[in-house]
Design an enzyme around this catalytic site. Sequence first.
Site, PDB file in Angstrom:
ATOM      1  N   HIS A 370      16.164  63.400  17.879  1.00  0.00           N
ATOM      2  CA  HIS A 370      15.200  64.285  17.234  1.00  0.00           C
ATOM      3  C   HIS A 370      15.474  64.460  15.769  1.00  0.00           C
ATOM      4  CE1 HIS A 370      15.887  65.337  21.508  1.00  0.00           C
ATOM      5  NE2 HIS A 370      14.736  64.721  21.478  1.00  0.00           N
ATOM      6  N   CYS A 683      -4.150  54.050  16.137  1.00  0.00           N
ATOM      7  CA  CYS A 683      -3.137  54.987  15.647  1.00  0.00           C
ATOM      8  C   CYS A 683      -1.698  54.514  15.877  1.00  0.00           C
ATOM      9  CB  CYS A 683      -3.344  56.371  16.260  1.00  0.00           C
ATOM     10  SG  CYS A 683      -3.176  56.406  18.041  1.00  0.00           S
TER      11      CYS A 683
HETATM   12  C1  PEP Z   1       1.135  53.963  20.543  1.00  0.00           C
HETATM   13  O1  PEP Z   1       1.597  53.714  21.644  1.00  0.00           O
HETATM   14  O2  PEP Z   1       0.692  53.100  19.760  1.00  0.00           O
HETATM   15  C2  PEP Z   1       1.104  55.354  20.054  1.00  0.00           C
HETATM   16  C3  PEP Z   1       0.453  55.670  18.959  1.00  0.00           C
HETATM   17  O3  PEP Z   1       1.776  56.293  20.758  1.00  0.00           O
HETATM   18  P1  PEP Z   1       3.368  56.446  20.783  1.00  0.00           P
HETATM   19  O4  PEP Z   1       3.926  55.545  19.700  1.00  0.00           O
HETATM   20  O5  PEP Z   1       3.626  57.878  20.542  1.00  0.00           O
HETATM   21  O6  PEP Z   1       3.684  55.977  22.162  1.00  0.00           O
END
Ligand code: PEP
Length: 756
Positions: A370, A683
């Site tokens: 973290h 994202c």
């Molecule tokens: C992803 O999997 O691309 C995502 C944005 O989520 P995380 O990286 O939090 O799994």
Amino acid sequence: MVTGRAMAPGPRALLRRLREVMAETGTVEERLSQVVRSIAANMVSEVCSVYLLRNDELELYATEGLNPEAVHKTRLKVGEGLVGDIAANARPLALADAQGHPQFAYKPETGEEIFHSLLGVPLQRDNRVIGVLVVQNKTRRQYAEDEVEVLETIAMVLAEMVASGQLTSPEDNVAVSRAPSLPFRADGRTLSEGLAIGQAVLHEPRVHVERTIADDIPHEKRRLDAAVASMRDQVNRMLEAPDDEIVGESRDVLETYKMFAHDSGWLHKLHQAVESGLTAEAAVLRVQGDTRHRMQAITDPYLRERLADLDDLANRLLLHLTGKGVTSAAEALPENAILFARAMGPAELLDYDRRKLQGLVLEEGSSVSHVAIVARALSIPVVGSVGRAIERVEPGDQVIVDGDHAQIFVRPVADVVSAFQQSLGLRKARLAKYAAQRDDPPITRDGKRVALLINAGLLIDLAHLDETGAEGIGLYRTELQFLVRPTMPKAEAQTAIYARVLEHAGDRPVVFRTLDVGGDKVLPYLAKQTEENPAMGWRAIRIALDRPALLKVQLRALLQAAEGRVLHVMFPMVAEVDEFIRARKVLDREVARLKSLGRPVARQVRVGTMLEVPALAWQLPSLLPLVDFVSVGSNDLMQFLFATDRGNPRMVDRYDPLAPSMLAFLRWVVQQCKAHDKPLTLCGEMGGRPLEAMALLGLGFERLSMPANAIGPVKEMLRSLDVLSLAEFLEGLYHLPDHSLRARLEEYARENGVIV
Ligand code: PEP
Ligand code: MG
């Protein structure tokens, strides 16, 4: 466990004598001569000598029994002769027949040939050897364990006296606080990228003990007991802390502290050391020295760790005795502080003055720890897993933290510094340029507007919204707030956090992703499941649907926090339409419930899903009519599409997100969303890399959410791009058998003046 060996009360009289010597007037040479004379008499030895490290050599500084002419003349390198051997290995040596030892180096000027037995111990301070104390006898004497311990106690007291300048003149230039300090480079692991140059600061400062000899032993015992009690209290309080104070690995360390703080063997040793005539502080140092000795001999990593915990605990106890703060957070930091810690919780990091803290070096830590998440949010470069970092650095040392290449340089030579200063300068100039372009509209050369959003998850991320000029938060990873706490945040606490986020965002949209835990994101307060493939296991929406109470509380908090506004919610790791339908039902029920109770609730709720499990893409025609938006999580999508573990270092570069298969897959998703007129965002990390972002725009993506520091470079790229012409270029590439289209896209960018 720690066991107490009897420590003879022998040094008490000698310590008293040393205190008298220190109180006498006279030159430092006279005092030191008195000291060696007293030690020789007390130890019933014909010889007692003190060697101090000066200009990288061990110089005979005072002697009783050897030829006085040899003082300041006899010098040994570290590692040379028996004295050099004691210094090099930082451990005592007791020999009945010293001259028969293979390391013996004869120094004729000393006249030592008539002395057969030798007992020597290192003079140490801050874990560094600063000299050697030796007694010698004519007879072949077997020194008893008690005698070794007495001499070690005396050596500890002497070392502090030398360090405080009571036994040498300033011109002597003896190495009181540091051994020869050469530059060194060490490799670790990147926990947060970036580059920093600054001065070393120890998170847990070293304590220097000024008073080593007790005036009043019962008083010292009481001081020791009071400090132990207050330390225990503090450890207990930290363990009970309901808030952000401790987390993860530091909790384990604290549990170990607690165990040792009640260990009777350790406490007994401390008491015995006070009994022998030391002050409480000196007793802690003395016992700590013993622990360090044992650490040298132990190879078992688990036991070493535990002894290191005990060493830390001794430091804490010293801080309680001296009334200083336990960490450097409250101290005045240098302008460019590089913090060194064994491990650290995120809240501890947040205690430091952000304007001065430039970098962090940890002996432990992993990229999912973290503190790493928080450091990344603060743009502080961090290198972790740097073995023995703390003992090899001195506060104030110049340090370079190169988070981009997972290395640190301590006391670097001038060439290294100037090379890094250049990179740092370039980096700063780049950042300044992006800051100046903050208000440039994200519009391509051919007039297409692109929505640039940031990924966030901690309150400290909110500042990035203003700094980058981003349109909103495209991915708010709610689990980060859960991960940085030792206990589950209560409903009200969650509502308060989400309300703050929304308040800060104002008109800018925030897409809250419901808890994505499980897999590598382990909540300290949820029983950890042991799974063979955690990334493909019980995580995210799967947990939420099996344990709807957790999801309900979170949705309620979100709905209430968004009172009177539009709330954007999305579900992670949805693999099939049915999961979305079930999650949405939970949400709809919560909305109805809040309304029926007359509680505050969002004016409108827009519900979406992450697309990160490939199977869902083939259900898009039936999913899209049910959702308000879709967001591609390319990090997980990549690992599932290529069956390649995103956390496995061997797999990191094996497949490329710019592979024809990945791009063809994404193009299908774009086409489906366009056909249903549903907003689509990407994202994952991919969206924040200029070349990848360029390809995504060419595929038809119009919304990208990324780490805040990527907004500048991506905007610069898109403002130099003609999307239509790139889309045409891409048409001819999807069916190629290539491993990756990277080289072709790079060439395209070069030829068309796209800044990537
Ligand atoms: C992803 O999997 O691309 C995502 C944005 O989520 P995380 O990286 O939090 O799994
Ligand atoms: Mg994901």
